[in-house]
Design a protein around this motif. Structure first.
Motif, PDB file in Angstrom:
ATOM      1  N   UNK A  94       0.850  -1.190   0.000  1.00 51.41           N
ATOM      2  CA  UNK A  94       0.000   0.000   0.000  1.00 51.41           C
ATOM      3  C   UNK A  94       0.891   1.248   0.000  1.00 51.41           C
ATOM      4  N   UNK A  95       0.818   2.077  -1.032  1.00 52.11           N
ATOM      5  CA  UNK A  95       1.738   3.217  -1.131  1.00 52.11           C
ATOM      6  C   UNK A  95       1.433   4.343  -0.151  1.00 52.11           C
ATOM      7  N   UNK A  96       0.314   4.271   0.551  1.00 48.62           N
ATOM      8  CA  UNK A  96      -0.030   5.327   1.500  1.00 48.62           C
ATOM      9  C   UNK A  96       0.649   5.140   2.851  1.00 48.62           C
ATOM     10  N   UNK A  97       1.340   3.992   3.056  1.00 49.47           N
ATOM     11  CA  UNK A  97       1.930   3.688   4.354  1.00 49.47           C
ATOM     12  C   UNK A  97       3.424   3.426   4.212  1.00 49.47           C
ATOM     13  N   UNK A  98       4.205   4.001   5.126  1.00 50.35           N
ATOM     14  CA  UNK A  98       5.652   3.786   5.137  1.00 50.35           C
ATOM     15  C   UNK A  98       5.971   2.436   5.763  1.00 50.35           C
ATOM     16  N   UNK A  99       7.075   1.831   5.341  1.00 51.58           N
ATOM     17  CA  UNK A  99       7.456   0.505   5.832  1.00 51.58           C
ATOM     18  C   UNK A  99       8.649   0.528   6.778  1.00 51.58           C
ATOM     19  N   UNK A 100       9.426   1.594   6.816  1.00 51.38           N
ATOM     20  CA  UNK A 100      10.617   1.615   7.644  1.00 51.38           C
ATOM     21  C   UNK A 100      11.804   1.000   6.928  1.00 51.38           C
ATOM     22  N   UNK A 101      12.992   1.237   7.472  1.00 47.96           N
ATOM     23  CA  UNK A 101      14.223   0.808   6.803  1.00 47.96           C
ATOM     24  C   UNK A 101      14.310  -0.701   6.623  1.00 47.96           C
ATOM     25  N   UNK A 138      23.759  -6.302  15.729  1.00 46.10           N
ATOM     26  CA  UNK A 138      25.048  -6.783  16.223  1.00 46.10           C
ATOM     27  C   UNK A 138      26.043  -5.622  16.283  1.00 46.10           C
ATOM     28  N   UNK A 139      27.270  -5.901  16.679  1.00 53.62           N
ATOM     29  CA  UNK A 139      28.275  -4.856  16.867  1.00 53.62           C
ATOM     30  C   UNK A 139      28.618  -4.125  15.578  1.00 53.62           C
ATOM     31  N   UNK A 140      28.379  -4.765  14.436  1.00 48.37           N
ATOM     32  CA  UNK A 140      28.660  -4.140  13.143  1.00 48.37           C
ATOM     33  C   UNK A 140      27.441  -3.427  12.568  1.00 48.37           C
ATOM     34  N   UNK A 141      26.348  -3.382  13.329  1.00 53.26           N
ATOM     35  CA  UNK A 141      25.169  -2.669  12.876  1.00 53.26           C
ATOM     36  C   UNK A 141      24.231  -3.480  12.009  1.00 53.26           C
ATOM     37  N   UNK A 142      24.414  -4.781  11.953  1.00 52.03           N
ATOM     38  CA  UNK A 142      23.520  -5.637  11.170  1.00 52.03           C
ATOM     39  C   UNK A 142      22.337  -6.075  12.032  1.00 52.03           C
ATOM     40  N   UNK A 143      21.160  -6.031  11.460  1.00 49.06           N
ATOM     41  CA  UNK A 143      19.960  -6.488  12.156  1.00 49.06           C
ATOM     42  C   UNK A 143      20.120  -7.964  12.497  1.00 49.06           C
ATOM     43  N   UNK A 191      27.272  -0.661  19.581  1.00 52.66           N
ATOM     44  CA  UNK A 191      26.601  -0.072  18.423  1.00 52.66           C
ATOM     45  C   UNK A 191      25.188   0.368  18.793  1.00 52.66           C
ATOM     46  N   UNK A 192      24.434  -0.481  19.492  1.00 45.85           N
ATOM     47  CA  UNK A 192      23.057  -0.164  19.852  1.00 45.85           C
ATOM     48  C   UNK A 192      22.990   1.041  20.784  1.00 45.85           C
TER      49      UNK A 192
END
Length: 392
Positions: free
Chosen positions: A64-71, A88-93, A157-158
């Protein structure tokens, strides 16, 4: 309690009702619906995120193009798991802790259309969850937990990520709170008028939040007030946001802490009210939406603010409408909203405020009813509050 002294047809100084688009986000806890633990709330660290994600993956509203999904694309479609993203420490989800499920509707032309959309999505969600023996539950705050507790503790990182982004402020609290985000847009209004409305809602928020109170418990026992959510949240998380297009935001960002950059161009002008507890009924949800609309339209309310009045919020959280200042402020806001809606010719919205007038007259809140019932939360979703649901 009659909210308007004269019928709309005889009102003076009437103005036509402007177009108002509504979108609703609503957070739910999850509970077991069958088996030996039927009726038990599912603890946030006991939810099987992978299993839930698979169960809920095929959902309405994808793309739906009316709603954002986030990164990360976690918040896609009309429902999704709500919770805390871990890296993680390297910034990976690398993981996700779910506190429950959130529904969001696309923008709809008015309160009734938005609530009808929400209920349709909720029924689909409830049916999907029932396949796995789970159901929805409503409360403003987790009635059993006293803290979230990062497992494992935040890494370097977090810590840097959260220190540099104000949207992470109070995340450990957000993992225990549940409430609606009520989004309204008045496309005919200028940025100046939208910001004035946002400042007005921010000022009157401590007076009107008791209409939604539904968090009178802590660690499974009665709390010493009526909204633990409001008591803890008021100095940690915003009550109101106004979204602007990126160019306009860059120009005006230092004008107000209520301003946020829109993630989608069509979000520009959206006012998001976030201070209500998760109210347990369709009637109250609709009434609170009408109240916000009326407050935006009301031109006889003088209060404006951009920072939270923490002391006032906490008086409301403890005493609700038994506090004379809270009661009088709520009355002023309710009557001003009703008069503005009446002048705009929206008789249905004025009538929709009646549940709030009854609560105020009785100096009561949904938390009073919840405490009287002996229950820690409201089992089921909003659709279960409808009269036809009770008759089935």
């Amino acid at each position: 309690m009659r909210l308007c002294k004269t019928p709309t047809t005889s009102s003076t100084g009437s103005r036509p009702m402007p177009a108002v688009h509504y979108g609703i986000e609503f957070e739910y806890l999850l509970a077991d619906t069958r088996g030996p633990q039927a009726g038990r709330l599912r603890d946030i660290h006991a939810l099987d995120v992978a299993r839930l994600a698979d169960l809920l993956a095929d959902k309405p509203g994808l793309g739906d193009p009316t709603l954002a999904e986030g990164d990360l694309g976690i918040r896609n479609g009309y429902w999704y798991l709500e919770g805390d993203e871990r890296f993680d420490l390297d910034g990976r989800f690398c993981g996700f802790v779910a506190k429950g499920v959130e529904i969001r509707t696309p923008p709809r032309p008015g309160v009734a259309a938005a609530i009808d959309c929400l209920l349709d999505i909720e029924r689909q969600l409830a049916a999907r969850l029932e396949r796995d023996g789970l159901g929805l539950a409503i409360a403003g705050f987790d009635p059993l937990r006293t803290q979230y507790g990062y497992q494992p503790p935040l890494n370097a990182f977090e810590q840097r990520l959260r220190a540099g982004d104000r949207e992470y402020r109070g995340m450990e609290l957000s993992m225990l709170t549940y409430g609606p985000d009520l989004n309204l847009s008045l496309p005919e209004w200028s940025t100046r008028r939208n910001l004035d409305a946002a400042r007005k809602l921010n000022h009157y928020a401590p007076y009107i939040v008791p209409f939604s109170f539904s968090s009178p418990y802590c660690a499974g026992r009665p709390w010493h007030g009526w909204s633990r959510r409001t008591w803890l949240r008021c100095d940690q998380r915003p009550a109101v946001k106004l979204f602007l297009g990126l160019e306009e935001y860059a120009e005006l960002a230092d004008r107000s802490p209520l301003l946020r950059p829109a993630r989608l161009a069509r979000e520009a002008g959206r006012i998001e009210f976030k201070a209500f507890d998760a109210m347990p009924s369709v009637e109250l949800l609709a009434a609170c939406c009408h109240l916000l609309t009326g407050l935006c339209l009301a031109d006889n309310l003088r209060g404006r603010s951009e920072i939270p009045d923490v002391a006032l919020y906490r008086r409301a959280a403890l005493h609700a409408f038994d506090d004379p200042e809270i009661r009088n402020g709520a009355r002023a806001a309710l009557y001003a909203a009703a008069e503005a809606l009446d002048r705009a010719g929206n008789a249905a919205a004025v009538e929709g405020l009646a549940p709030l007038a009854r609560l105020l007259s009785n100096r009561s809140t949904p938390a009073h009813a919840l405490r009287a019932s002996g229950r820690l939360f409201h089992p089921g979703g909003l659709a279960d509050s409808l009269p036809q649901a009770a008759a089935c």
